[in-house]
Design a protein around this motif. Structure first.
Motif: not given
Length: 173
Positions: A42, A84-85, A88-89, A117, A120-121, A123-124, A128
């Motif tokens: 990001h 983190r891509t 993801d966040l 979502p 997932h956020a 978790y990442v 990460h």
């Protein structure tokens, strides 16, 4: 990280962007195979990584690191959050993840198991460093992966100077 540092980090995420000098710095310090990983993050994470790299470079200069040590540290700093891509966040997702993990850690841990979502956020946000290390190993950056996988773990006596410096630079940004 203090609340004031978190607020500063949030404001930077909303207001700072990479410029041409930053892009030259990134291309100078990353091998070509790592550049796509950096730009897959990001934009706010790219700015954060740039800030960590500049801080780490200043710290390495103060400690008289060799050119090779500085180059290694720059790669680690620029790539420390490639787990983190985009998608993801985003900035608000990171805020939510930080607040939930701090104020409702049990709920955050349970929600991480969900395939939505928010899960997932979370978790990442939590994993990460491990995700990034896997990505770095896949492109042959094994030594950088070994530092990055540990950058959010508590300090231990056996930590390398590079890992300690990366943690300190990350904490300041």
């Amino acid at each position: 990280m203090s609340a004031a540092q978190r607020v500063r980090q949030f404001v930077r995420a909303l207001t700072q962007h990479l410029d041409e000098d930053d892009r030259r710095f990134i291309y100078l310090h990353l091998p070509g195979r790592a550049v796509p990983l950096f730009y897959a993050m990001h934009p706010a994470d790219q700015v954060h990584a740039r800030n960590v790299a500049y801080t780490a470079l200043d710290m390495a200069r103060a400690q008289n690191f060799t050119r090779e040590q500085k180059e290694f540290l720059m790669r680690c700093a620029l790539l420390h959050d490639v787990g983190r891509t985009k998608g993801d966040l985003n900035v608000m997702g990171k805020v939510m993840a930080v607040l939930m993990r701090h104020y409702a850690p049990g709920l955050a841990k349970r929600w991480m198991q969900h395939r939505d979502p928010i899960g997932h956020a979370l978790y990442v946000a939590r994993h990460h460093a491990e995700i990034g290390a896997v990505r770095l190993r896949a492109i042959g950056l094994y030594e950088e992966a070994e530092v990055i996988v540990h950058h959010h773990e508590p300090e231990t006596k056996g930590d390398s100077e590079m890992l300690r410096l990366l943690r300190a630079a990350d904490e300041r940004n």
